[in-house]
Design an enzyme around this catalytic site. Structure first.
Site, PDB file in Angstrom:
ATOM      1  CG  HIS A   1      -1.969  -1.110   1.060  1.00 33.28           C
ATOM      2  ND1 HIS A   1      -1.765  -2.142   2.095  1.00 33.28           N
ATOM      3  CD2 HIS A   1      -3.117  -1.037   0.489  1.00 33.28           C
ATOM      4  CE1 HIS A   1      -3.143  -2.831   1.831  1.00 33.28           C
ATOM      5  NE2 HIS A   1      -3.645  -2.389   1.042  1.00 33.28           N
TER       6      HIS A   1
ATOM      7  NE  ARG B   1     -11.989  -1.788  -3.293  1.00 27.93           N
ATOM      8  CZ  ARG B   1     -12.220  -2.133  -2.157  1.00 27.93           C
ATOM      9  NH1 ARG B   1     -11.433  -2.418  -1.205  1.00 27.93           N
ATOM     10  NH2 ARG B   1     -13.507  -2.435  -2.199  1.00 27.93           N
TER      11      ARG B   1
ATOM     12  CB  SER C   1     -12.991  -1.262   2.393  1.00 32.79           C
ATOM     13  OG  SER C   1     -11.943  -2.235   2.417  1.00 32.79           O
TER      14      SER C   1
END
Length: 126
Positions: A28, A50, A58
């Site tokens: 990440h 996303r 999320s």
């Protein structure tokens, strides 16, 4: 974690170079924190991003269940998320940074939804 390691969770006994081929890793991290060896364009990078609404939702549930960043309401968490007051970098800056520095990497950008539409070996959409 056993199949695809995260760069940011390396333990002292883990040797990335000893992993079986193909060497798959996940992260990440923003572009400026990844190992410098990725900038030689030999490694193939797939940057999956996303929809920010999906990321927010999320992340809210992750923070609620796993981290100490939980706030009482989704609305309050959204303010923190948009105000860059959550762990990690601002979603917009993360994507922008990778995209603006794409010439340093062998990188393919795709959305999460595009990735899910890739046909499997059986020819079915997964």
């Amino acid at each position: 974690m056993d199949r695809v390691l995260f760069f940011e969770y390396k333990t002292p006994e883990m040797d990335f170079g000893e992993r079986p081929s193909p060497h798959l890793f996940s992260t990440h991290l923003p572009y400026y924190l990844v190992p410098s060896g990725l900038k030689n364009k030999k490694a193939k990078i797939i940057y999956v991003y996303r929809n920010p609404k999906d990321v927010l939702c999320s992340y809210f549930h992750f923070a609620k269940n796993v981290t100490s960043q939980f706030t009482d309401t989704f609305e309050e968490f959204m303010k923190q998320f948009l105000g860059e007051r959550v762990m990690g970098s601002l979603w917009f800056d993360h994507i922008k940074g990778w995209y603006e520095h794409r010439s340093f990497f062998n990188v393919q950008f795709m959305t999460y939804e595009e990735m899910k539409k890739v046909p499997s070996e059986t020819g079915k959409i997964t």
